[in-house]
Design a protein around this motif. Structure first.
Motif, PDB file in Angstrom:
ATOM      1  N   LEU A 111       0.833  -1.195   0.000  1.00  0.00           N
ATOM      2  CA  LEU A 111       0.000   0.000   0.000  1.00  0.00           C
ATOM      3  C   LEU A 111       0.872   1.251   0.000  1.00  0.00           C
ATOM      4  O   LEU A 111       1.977   1.275   0.566  1.00  0.00           O
ATOM      5  CB  LEU A 111      -0.906   0.014   1.237  1.00  0.00           C
ATOM      6  N   ASN A 112       0.381   2.279  -0.638  1.00  0.00           N
ATOM      7  CA  ASN A 112       1.053   3.570  -0.660  1.00  0.00           C
ATOM      8  C   ASN A 112       1.223   4.075   0.771  1.00  0.00           C
ATOM      9  O   ASN A 112       0.267   4.124   1.547  1.00  0.00           O
ATOM     10  CB  ASN A 112       0.201   4.556  -1.482  1.00  0.00           C
ATOM     11  N   GLU A 113       2.445   4.441   1.118  1.00  0.00           N
ATOM     12  CA  GLU A 113       2.728   4.895   2.478  1.00  0.00           C
ATOM     13  C   GLU A 113       1.983   6.174   2.822  1.00  0.00           C
ATOM     14  O   GLU A 113       1.736   6.465   3.998  1.00  0.00           O
ATOM     15  CB  GLU A 113       4.236   5.101   2.654  1.00  0.00           C
ATOM     16  N   ASN A 114       1.634   6.977   1.815  1.00  0.00           N
ATOM     17  CA  ASN A 114       0.948   8.245   2.060  1.00  0.00           C
ATOM     18  C   ASN A 114      -0.562   8.087   2.178  1.00  0.00           C
ATOM     19  O   ASN A 114      -1.275   9.063   2.422  1.00  0.00           O
ATOM     20  CB  ASN A 114       1.258   9.231   0.932  1.00  0.00           C
ATOM     21  N   ALA A 115      -1.057   6.878   1.969  1.00  0.00           N
ATOM     22  CA  ALA A 115      -2.509   6.648   2.011  1.00  0.00           C
ATOM     23  C   ALA A 115      -2.954   6.392   3.445  1.00  0.00           C
ATOM     24  O   ALA A 115      -2.394   5.541   4.139  1.00  0.00           O
ATOM     25  CB  ALA A 115      -2.877   5.472   1.125  1.00  0.00           C
ATOM     26  N   SER A 116      -3.961   7.128   3.890  1.00  0.00           N
ATOM     27  CA  SER A 116      -4.515   6.941   5.226  1.00  0.00           C
ATOM     28  C   SER A 116      -5.486   5.765   5.217  1.00  0.00           C
ATOM     29  O   SER A 116      -5.912   5.309   4.155  1.00  0.00           O
ATOM     30  CB  SER A 116      -5.250   8.210   5.665  1.00  0.00           C
ATOM     31  N   PRO A 117      -5.854   5.248   6.387  1.00  0.00           N
ATOM     32  CA  PRO A 117      -6.861   4.168   6.430  1.00  0.00           C
ATOM     33  C   PRO A 117      -8.157   4.554   5.728  1.00  0.00           C
ATOM     34  O   PRO A 117      -8.790   3.734   5.073  1.00  0.00           O
ATOM     35  CB  PRO A 117      -7.078   3.951   7.930  1.00  0.00           C
ATOM     36  N   ARG A 118      -8.561   5.838   5.846  1.00  0.00           N
ATOM     37  CA  ARG A 118      -9.773   6.302   5.169  1.00  0.00           C
ATOM     38  C   ARG A 118      -9.595   6.236   3.656  1.00  0.00           C
ATOM     39  O   ARG A 118     -10.525   5.885   2.915  1.00  0.00           O
ATOM     40  CB  ARG A 118     -10.093   7.732   5.613  1.00  0.00           C
ATOM     41  N   ASP A 119      -8.378   6.558   3.176  1.00  0.00           N
ATOM     42  CA  ASP A 119      -8.102   6.461   1.741  1.00  0.00           C
ATOM     43  C   ASP A 119      -8.207   5.022   1.257  1.00  0.00           C
ATOM     44  O   ASP A 119      -8.714   4.753   0.166  1.00  0.00           O
ATOM     45  CB  ASP A 119      -6.698   7.002   1.422  1.00  0.00           C
ATOM     46  N   VAL A 120      -7.700   4.097   2.084  1.00  0.00           N
ATOM     47  CA  VAL A 120      -7.732   2.686   1.692  1.00  0.00           C
ATOM     48  C   VAL A 120      -9.167   2.185   1.583  1.00  0.00           C
ATOM     49  O   VAL A 120      -9.548   1.544   0.599  1.00  0.00           O
ATOM     50  CB  VAL A 120      -6.952   1.827   2.710  1.00  0.00           C
ATOM     51  N   GLY A 125     -11.919   4.000   1.193  1.00  0.00           N
ATOM     52  CA  GLY A 125     -12.573   4.673   0.075  1.00  0.00           C
ATOM     53  C   GLY A 125     -12.093   4.149  -1.261  1.00  0.00           C
ATOM     54  O   GLY A 125     -12.884   3.964  -2.191  1.00  0.00           O
ATOM     55  N   GLY A 126     -10.781   3.867  -1.352  1.00  0.00           N
ATOM     56  CA  GLY A 126     -10.230   3.360  -2.603  1.00  0.00           C
ATOM     57  C   GLY A 126     -10.771   2.003  -2.968  1.00  0.00           C
ATOM     58  O   GLY A 126     -11.090   1.732  -4.130  1.00  0.00           O
ATOM     59  N   VAL A 127     -10.901   1.127  -1.966  1.00  0.00           N
ATOM     60  CA  VAL A 127     -11.463  -0.196  -2.215  1.00  0.00           C
ATOM     61  C   VAL A 127     -12.905  -0.078  -2.708  1.00  0.00           C
ATOM     62  O   VAL A 127     -13.330  -0.788  -3.629  1.00  0.00           O
ATOM     63  CB  VAL A 127     -11.393  -1.062  -0.938  1.00  0.00           C
ATOM     64  N   GLY A 128     -13.653   0.860  -2.133  1.00  0.00           N
ATOM     65  CA  GLY A 128     -15.033   1.061  -2.561  1.00  0.00           C
ATOM     66  C   GLY A 128     -15.126   1.566  -3.988  1.00  0.00           C
ATOM     67  O   GLY A 128     -15.949   1.086  -4.786  1.00  0.00           O
ATOM     68  N   VAL A 129     -14.284   2.541  -4.341  1.00  0.00           N
ATOM     69  CA  VAL A 129     -14.298   3.105  -5.692  1.00  0.00           C
ATOM     70  C   VAL A 129     -13.930   2.048  -6.726  1.00  0.00           C
ATOM     71  O   VAL A 129     -14.597   1.904  -7.761  1.00  0.00           O
ATOM     72  CB  VAL A 129     -13.328   4.309  -5.779  1.00  0.00           C
ATOM     73  N   VAL A 130     -12.860   1.294  -6.454  1.00  0.00           N
ATOM     74  CA  VAL A 130     -12.430   0.256  -7.394  1.00  0.00           C
ATOM     75  C   VAL A 130     -13.457  -0.866  -7.470  1.00  0.00           C
ATOM     76  O   VAL A 130     -13.729  -1.406  -8.548  1.00  0.00           O
ATOM     77  CB  VAL A 130     -11.048  -0.298  -6.994  1.00  0.00           C
ATOM     78  N   GLY A 131     -14.040  -1.213  -6.331  1.00  0.00           N
ATOM     79  CA  GLY A 131     -15.045  -2.277  -6.321  1.00  0.00           C
ATOM     80  C   GLY A 131     -16.243  -1.939  -7.199  1.00  0.00           C
ATOM     81  O   GLY A 131     -16.721  -2.785  -7.966  1.00  0.00           O
ATOM     82  N   ILE A 132     -16.733  -0.704  -7.106  1.00  0.00           N
ATOM     83  CA  ILE A 132     -17.872  -0.293  -7.934  1.00  0.00           C
ATOM     84  C   ILE A 132     -17.467  -0.231  -9.403  1.00  0.00           C
ATOM     85  O   ILE A 132     -18.244  -0.593 -10.294  1.00  0.00           O
ATOM     86  CB  ILE A 132     -18.417   1.064  -7.451  1.00  0.00           C
ATOM     87  N   ALA A 133     -16.237   0.205  -9.682  1.00  0.00           N
ATOM     88  CA  ALA A 133     -15.759   0.238 -11.069  1.00  0.00           C
ATOM     89  C   ALA A 133     -15.704  -1.170 -11.662  1.00  0.00           C
ATOM     90  O   ALA A 133     -16.091  -1.391 -12.810  1.00  0.00           O
ATOM     91  CB  ALA A 133     -14.385   0.903 -11.132  1.00  0.00           C
ATOM     92  N   CYS A 134     -15.233  -2.134 -10.863  1.00  0.00           N
ATOM     93  CA  CYS A 134     -15.191  -3.526 -11.332  1.00  0.00           C
ATOM     94  C   CYS A 134     -16.595  -4.078 -11.548  1.00  0.00           C
ATOM     95  O   CYS A 134     -16.847  -4.825 -12.502  1.00  0.00           O
ATOM     96  CB  CYS A 134     -14.435  -4.393 -10.327  1.00  0.00           C
TER      97      CYS A 134
END
Length: 413
Positions: A183-192, A194-203
């Motif tokens: 995981l990107n070191e600059n990504a916060s838990p909230r980013d992770v 949110g990112g999983v949600g965005v990618v999941g909906i895209a898939c």
């Protein structure tokens, strides 16, 4: 001669799939690429993988309907297959020329209907079911958008933040012999999260695109026995994937004109609702338009958001005046109220212009009936001329496909 027509049919099928992949990848993964959660190559890889899954599973039902349901499979010959695929390609061209989401599915079905009418072999019962679904599905998407926009969307937008991650959410450590993801070191838990949600909906949207669009590219070829259904799915998804890795890169650069000005939260809601509607219809073997359902959901979401200016009791007794010369925008979704900042749009995320909001800062959502209509920009939701143009082309493209196909197949032996 037959071999030459088969080659032409395979080429046209690949062309249709190629263009579908080029446009659909950008729409599905625009928010994910714009917020730097994934890169363009990763987006194309994920889209192709889930499109294959959708086509290989529920997409078979749509292929069955279009290859041996609307008309008997015996009507598909190399010549008629090329003719039907030609009209599917023409729908893509019409969509690109006029910037209106013309439905490839509806146009392809229209071409098959023209064939059935010309040969007097149309399955009217199945067509009644399909046309009924074409009416009901956009209404369901619209009403779902209205309910979410009125009761749910403001709370989601106030509590969920999106930021633009530098580089990507998942990176590769190439220091060792075998690259290791981390995981990107600059990504916060909230980013992770949110990112999983965005990618999941895209898939999920990629899955629905594969389920509904594979048939548009290969159903006639499967119907005439030139290829098997498995070969057809691989051809369709292979072509869609090629489009995703090539021409979709330009679409992803601009994050698609259709969603650039749409708040990222609204884009995710619309993607989820549209993908769900099309996945259900595909499971039932009904070819339908993802573009039409998502557009209707955007309209409903905007109206639902704007309706928060009045309570249901007030709406029942008071008419709300609107400006007849208003422009077609997503104003009610993007305009902030005095106490509620609007979420970032896909375009601002892509450009890196987001002013980050403190995730721990409480944001008050005004109760229904206490928001100002002007602040919600309800008057800028629709331009009647623009709306009518979209609806007319949605009706016109399959209608012209039916007429053109009917005339063509009357002339063909």
């Amino acid at each position: 001669m037959v071999s030459a027509l088969l080659v032409v049919g395979l080429f046209v099928a690949a062309f249709v799939g190629y263009n579908i992949g080029g446009s659909s990848t950008g729409v599905a993964f625009g928010p994910a690429v714009g917020s730097r959660i994934v890169g363009k190559v990763s987006a194309a890889t994920l889209f192709t993988s889930f499109a294959l899954l959708g086509g290989w599973t529920v997409g078979r039902n749509v292929i069955d309907t279009m290859s041996d349901g609307i008309v008997p499979a015996t009507l598909f010959t190399p010549a008629t297959s090329v003719g039907v695929l030609f009209f599917a390609g023409a729908a893509l061209l019409l969509s690109n020329l006029y910037g209106v989401p013309a439905s490839t599915s509806m146009t392809a079905v229209g071409a098959i209907v023209g064939l059935g009418l010309a040969r007097n072999r149309l399955n009217e019962a199945i067509m009644f079911t399909i046309v009924s679904a074409w009416i009901v599905a956009p209404l369901v998407a619209f009403l779902t958008g209205v309910v979410i926009g009125r009761y749910v969307y403001p709370h989601l937008d106030a509590r969920i933040t999106f930021t633009r991650i530098e580089n990507s959410l998942v990176q590769l450590d190439r220091s060792g012999t075998v690259p290791r993801p981390h995981l990107n070191e600059n990504a916060s838990p909230r980013d992770v999260v949110g990112g999983v949600g965005v990618v999941g909906i895209a898939c999920y949207m990629g899955f629905s695109a594969g389920a509904s669009n594979a048939a548009n590219a290969v159903a006639p070829l499967v119907g005439d026995g030139a290829i098997t259904i498995e070969q057809g799915i691989l051809l369709a998804i292979g072509s869609i994937g090629l489009g995703g890795f090539t021409i979709a890169r330009r679409t992803l650069d601009t994050i698609s004109d259709g969603i650039t000005d749409l708040p990222i939260m609204a884009a995710l809601v619309v993607s989820f609702v549209g993908a769900t509607v099309i996945t259900v219809l595909s499971r039932l073997g009904i070819p339908a338009s993802l573009a039409v359902s998502t557009t209707c959901c955007i309209i409903g979401l905007g109206w639902g958001r704007a309706s928060r200016a009045v309570t249901l009791a007030e709406a029942a007794t008071t008419a709300v005046d609107t400006d007849p010369e208003a422009e077609l925008t997503t104003g009610a979704l993007a305009e902030p109220t005095m106490d509620e900042p609007a979420g970032p749009t896909v375009g601002t995320l892509a450009a890196g212009e987001v002013e980050e909001r403190d995730p721990d800062e409480a944001v008050e959502v005004p109760p229904i009936g206490e928001e100002e209509l002007d602040e919600l920009a309800a008057e800028s939701l629709f331009d009647p001329a623009a709306t009518s143009r979209i609806v007319i082309l949605w009706i016109l493209s399959p209608t012209l496909s039916v007429i053109g196909s009917y005339v063509l197949f009357l002339l063909l032996p």
